[in-house]
Design an enzyme around this catalytic site. Structure first.
Site, PDB file in Angstrom:
ATOM      1  N   PRO A  18       0.853  -1.194   0.000  1.00  0.00           N
ATOM      2  CA  PRO A  18       0.000   0.000   0.000  1.00  0.00           C
ATOM      3  C   PRO A  18       0.886   1.240   0.000  1.00  0.00           C
ATOM      4  O   PRO A  18       1.654   1.464   0.935  1.00  0.00           O
ATOM      5  CB  PRO A  18      -0.778  -0.130   1.315  1.00  0.00           C
ATOM      6  CG  PRO A  18       0.101  -0.962   2.195  1.00  0.00           C
ATOM      7  CD  PRO A  18       0.889  -1.866   1.309  1.00  0.00           C
ATOM      8  N   MET A  19       0.802   2.039  -1.053  1.00  0.00           N
ATOM      9  CA  MET A  19       1.632   3.246  -1.155  1.00  0.00           C
ATOM     10  C   MET A  19       0.734   4.457  -1.375  1.00  0.00           C
ATOM     11  O   MET A  19      -0.010   4.515  -2.348  1.00  0.00           O
ATOM     12  CB  MET A  19       2.635   3.106  -2.306  1.00  0.00           C
ATOM     13  CG  MET A  19       3.680   2.024  -2.081  1.00  0.00           C
ATOM     14  SD  MET A  19       4.825   1.875  -3.476  1.00  0.00           S
ATOM     15  CE  MET A  19       3.790   0.979  -4.653  1.00  0.00           C
ATOM     16  N   CYS A 102       4.113   3.609   8.261  1.00  0.00           N
ATOM     17  CA  CYS A 102       4.398   4.837   7.505  1.00  0.00           C
ATOM     18  C   CYS A 102       5.324   5.740   8.315  1.00  0.00           C
ATOM     19  O   CYS A 102       5.003   6.126   9.437  1.00  0.00           O
ATOM     20  CB  CYS A 102       3.115   5.571   7.169  1.00  0.00           C
ATOM     21  SG  CYS A 102       3.427   7.105   6.249  1.00  0.00           S
ATOM     22  N   LYS A 141       0.867  -4.129   8.729  1.00  0.00           N
ATOM     23  CA  LYS A 141       2.154  -3.816   8.104  1.00  0.00           C
ATOM     24  C   LYS A 141       2.914  -2.881   9.040  1.00  0.00           C
ATOM     25  O   LYS A 141       2.372  -1.874   9.495  1.00  0.00           O
ATOM     26  CB  LYS A 141       1.969  -3.147   6.745  1.00  0.00           C
ATOM     27  CG  LYS A 141       3.301  -2.905   6.008  1.00  0.00           C
ATOM     28  CD  LYS A 141       3.070  -2.365   4.602  1.00  0.00           C
ATOM     29  CE  LYS A 141       4.389  -2.345   3.820  1.00  0.00           C
ATOM     30  NZ  LYS A 141       5.335  -1.328   4.317  1.00  0.00           N
ATOM     31  N   ASN A 204       9.412  -7.197   3.324  1.00  0.00           N
ATOM     32  CA  ASN A 204       9.292  -6.007   2.478  1.00  0.00           C
ATOM     33  C   ASN A 204      10.552  -5.157   2.637  1.00  0.00           C
ATOM     34  O   ASN A 204      11.086  -5.030   3.731  1.00  0.00           O
ATOM     35  CB  ASN A 204       8.047  -5.212   2.910  1.00  0.00           C
ATOM     36  CG  ASN A 204       7.896  -3.880   2.188  1.00  0.00           C
ATOM     37  OD1 ASN A 204       7.751  -2.840   2.823  1.00  0.00           O
ATOM     38  ND2 ASN A 204       7.925  -3.879   0.875  1.00  0.00           N
ATOM     39  N   GLY A 228       6.924  -2.748  -3.237  1.00  0.00           N
ATOM     40  CA  GLY A 228       6.376  -1.405  -3.311  1.00  0.00           C
ATOM     41  C   GLY A 228       7.020  -0.591  -4.406  1.00  0.00           C
ATOM     42  O   GLY A 228       6.599  -0.602  -5.558  1.00  0.00           O
ATOM     43  N   ARG A 229       8.107   0.096  -4.059  1.00  0.00           N
ATOM     44  CA  ARG A 229       8.706   1.066  -4.978  1.00  0.00           C
ATOM     45  C   ARG A 229       9.155   0.454  -6.304  1.00  0.00           C
ATOM     46  O   ARG A 229       9.110   1.117  -7.339  1.00  0.00           O
ATOM     47  CB  ARG A 229       9.886   1.754  -4.280  1.00  0.00           C
ATOM     48  CG  ARG A 229       9.463   2.645  -3.114  1.00  0.00           C
ATOM     49  CD  ARG A 229      10.661   3.201  -2.381  1.00  0.00           C
ATOM     50  NE  ARG A 229      11.404   2.162  -1.680  1.00  0.00           N
ATOM     51  CZ  ARG A 229      12.654   2.309  -1.236  1.00  0.00           C
ATOM     52  NH1 ARG A 229      13.301   3.436  -1.464  1.00  0.00           N
ATOM     53  NH2 ARG A 229      13.250   1.338  -0.582  1.00  0.00           N
TER      54      ARG A 229
END
Length: 345
Positions: A18-19, A102, A141, A204, A228-229
């Site tokens: 989730p970004m 985050c 997460k 991750n 993600g990235r």
């Protein structure tokens, strides 16, 4: 196979992280096409959901072709998170994820996201409140800890499992590291190898190639990997990892036609979901990533980022396909940029 409660995933699943300002439905659509096994929405503020904030509510949009899919929420108050969980329940995702990872100041500084890592008892209470408020399987997460002196992920994993979460995704950095340095997967492996842990553990951080994905799978023994990235502008990373894990061989990189067609789909989905003005404007940041590696592409990119209609963009993409027909793009290392720097949180 890997199971999250009653949800069955393939062996060694690949998850889309989730970004914020990235993992919206248009982006998720092209990642799903290319092999993402489980995806999560952008994170959603529990306070925003309760206030009925338009942007927060819009992030609840999910589609059947995305399943299995989870909605991710964040917050630092038990009552607010529980109320948000009840709101999420109504939209009928496959699971609900809590963001305790985050690192950005606007989130962590307010005692949410990775900010909760300062208070493990609070993290447990928040998680317990969400588990009790929803019928959905709850996942989390998070990161290794707040800083180098508080890497408490092993304790966190046990305590969160005890209050009922069904899976845990761990980013191999502390909050203080942000995205600097190399992700440390050794503590992720410790969690996975803990005999008390019986839920899936997903790793991750820093996965930027099929080779590294297989190496980390074998070295650390995680149940799956969250990406993600590396998927930003390169959703083919999922299919390439799957192919390499299965065969030990690298796939050819996507052709010019494949790049342009995925760009087209992303554009069309963006306009469908966001409307013609916002959809065009927010798509502009993606063109450079999709067309990276083509010589002289700057001219086309500069044109694409000022166009105002889908028809104009499609015409330029037609030119790209025609002028670069047959050109073979070399496989270049994926650059993991800190996308948070550009996110209007």
């Amino acid at each position: 196979m890997v199971k999250i409660d009653k949800i069955v995933l393939p062996e060694f699943p690949l998850l889309l992280a989730p970004m914020e300002d990235v993992s919206d439905p248009p982006f998720r659509a092209v990642c799903k096409d290319n092999g993402a096994d489980l995806m999560y929405t952008e994170f959603i503020s529990s306070e925003g959901l309760i206030r009925d904030a338009i942007k927060s509510r819009q992030k609840l949009d999910i589609f059947d072709y995305e399943r299995p899919i989870g909605i991710q929420i964040f917050g630092g108050d038990e009552e607010s998170l529980a109320l948000a969980a009840k709101i999420v329940d109504v939209t009928n995702p496959d699971m609900l994820d809590i963001n305790f990872g985050c690192p950005v100041k606007k989130v962590a500084g307010k005692g949410a996201g990775a900010g909760v890592l300062k208070d493990i008892d609070l993290m447990v209470r928040l998680t317990d409140a969400v588990v009790k408020a929803t019928r959905l399987p709850v996942t989390v997460k998070t990161r290794l800890g707040w800083d180098e002196n508080s890497k408490n992920i092993e304790e966190v994993a046990e305590r969160l499992q005890d209050v009922g979460i069904k899976a845990l995704s761990i980013h191999g950095r502390t909050r203080s590291q942000m995205y600097k340095g190399e992700a440390d997967w050794t503590l992720i492996a410790n969690v996975k190898n803990n005999p008390r842990i019986h839920m899936p553990i997903f790793g991750n951080g820093d996965i930027d190639s099929p080779q590294k994905a297989l190496e980390y799978k074998n070295r650390y023994g995680v149940d799956g990997i969250m990406i993600g990235r590396a998927a930003i502008g390169y959703p083919w990373i999922f299919r390439e990892i799957k192919h390499y894990v299965k065969t030990g061989e690298l796939m050819d990189p996507p052709t010019v036609d494949e790049r342009v067609e995925v760009c087209r789909k992303h554009l069309r989905k963006s306009l469908e979901w966001k409307g013609p003005i916002v959809g065009i404007n927010e798509m502009r940041r993606h063109y450079a990533n999709y067309l990276k590696g083509l010589p002289g592409i700057k001219e086309y990119r500069n044109r694409l980022v000022v166009l105002k209609t889908m028809e104009e963009v499609e015409a330029v993409l037609d030119e790209v396909q025609e002028n670069y027909a047959g050109y073979v793009i070399e496989r270049n290392p994926i650059v993991l940029e800190n996308y948070h720097q550009h996110c209007p949180l």
